[in-house]
Design a protein around this motif. Structure first.
Motif, PDB file in Angstrom:
ATOM      1  N   ASP A  42       0.835  -1.202   0.000  1.00 43.64           N
ATOM      2  CA  ASP A  42       0.000   0.000   0.000  1.00 43.64           C
ATOM      3  C   ASP A  42       0.867   1.248   0.000  1.00 43.64           C
ATOM      4  O   ASP A  42       2.057   1.195   0.271  1.00 43.64           O
ATOM      5  N   SER A  64       0.287   5.464   1.358  1.00 42.27           N
ATOM      6  CA  SER A  64      -0.612   6.401   2.030  1.00 42.27           C
ATOM      7  C   SER A  64      -0.026   7.805   1.981  1.00 42.27           C
ATOM      8  O   SER A  64       1.186   7.987   1.998  1.00 42.27           O
ATOM      9  N   ILE A 120      -5.309   6.238   1.716  1.00 41.95           N
ATOM     10  CA  ILE A 120      -4.503   5.035   1.544  1.00 41.95           C
ATOM     11  C   ILE A 120      -4.996   4.281   0.321  1.00 41.95           C
ATOM     12  O   ILE A 120      -6.198   4.266   0.029  1.00 41.95           O
ATOM     13  N   ASP A 167      -9.197   1.633  -1.746  1.00 44.89           N
ATOM     14  CA  ASP A 167      -8.653   2.885  -1.255  1.00 44.89           C
ATOM     15  C   ASP A 167      -9.631   3.468  -0.263  1.00 44.89           C
ATOM     16  O   ASP A 167     -10.807   3.130  -0.258  1.00 44.89           O
ATOM     17  N   ILE A 175      -7.336   6.842   6.146  1.00 46.46           N
ATOM     18  CA  ILE A 175      -6.456   6.229   7.135  1.00 46.46           C
ATOM     19  C   ILE A 175      -6.112   7.278   8.184  1.00 46.46           C
ATOM     20  O   ILE A 175      -5.998   8.474   7.871  1.00 46.46           O
TER      21      ILE A 175
END
Length: 187
Positions: free
Chosen positions: A131, A133, A159, A173, A176
């Motif tokens: 991932d 972010s 994220i 997505d 976060i």
């Protein structure tokens, strides 16, 4: 008249010397540990109030399978780039507070990438999805003594998880939360 002009120029030179802007350090580096990981960091000066922080660390995670009653602890490498704006350095200097090691309040844009590498034990049928972010963050950093630091920050951002081929899940997505509290040592 000459005496007045000399006194004026002398006073102005003293005031100009005292009115210099406070500045972040040219470079600083250290290690930090928090509740969910350990990181090494390096900050380099971009301007008097801005620094670019690069960070390499291990973020911790816990996987729980309630069906069979197991919990597993694992670590994931984290690569972070974070431009920081230390906005209160002049105010701290005017109040005779420390700014060494970039002690101050900051606003940043924390960008973190987690590759799909897992350190620790995870079940064979599990696969970590990488991932990235991007989180606008507000925080503070303070020094205790000559080398020890503490830092806290909070932010909410975006994220994006990257799926692998042949996986039936869609890309994901969302939002976060970045909430960190760290203690550290500055070299």
């Amino acid at each position: 008249m000459r005496y007045f002009l000399f006194l004026f120029l002398f006073s102005f030179s003293i005031l100009a010397a005292n009115a210099q802007d406070a500045s972040v350090e040219q470079s600083t580096y250290g290690i930090q540990a928090g509740f969910l990981g350990v990181w090494g960091h390096y900050e380099s000066k971009l301007s008097n109030s801005m620094a670019l922080r690069s960070e390499l660390g291990l973020d911790a995670g816990i996987y729980s399978n309630s069906f069979i009653g197991t919990r597993e602890f694992f670590l994931v490498p984290a690569l972070t780039l974070e431009p920081r704006w230390y906005y209160n350095l002049n105010k701290r200097v005017s109040k005779s507070r420390r700014i060494d090691g970039n002690s101050g309040n900051f606003v940043s844009i924390k960008t973190t990438y987690h590759p799909d590498i897992v350190i620790g034990s995870v079940a064979d049928n599990l696969n970590f999805i990488s991932d990235i972010s991007i989180i606008p963050t507000w925080g503070i950093r303070r020094h205790v003594g000559q080398h020890f630091t503490y830092e806290t920050g909070i932010g909410i951002g975006y994220i994006r998880y990257f799926k692998e081929k042949n996986v039936y899940l869609n890309d994901y997505d969302g939002l976060i939360l970045n909430l960190h509290l760290r203690i550290g040592y500055r070299f």
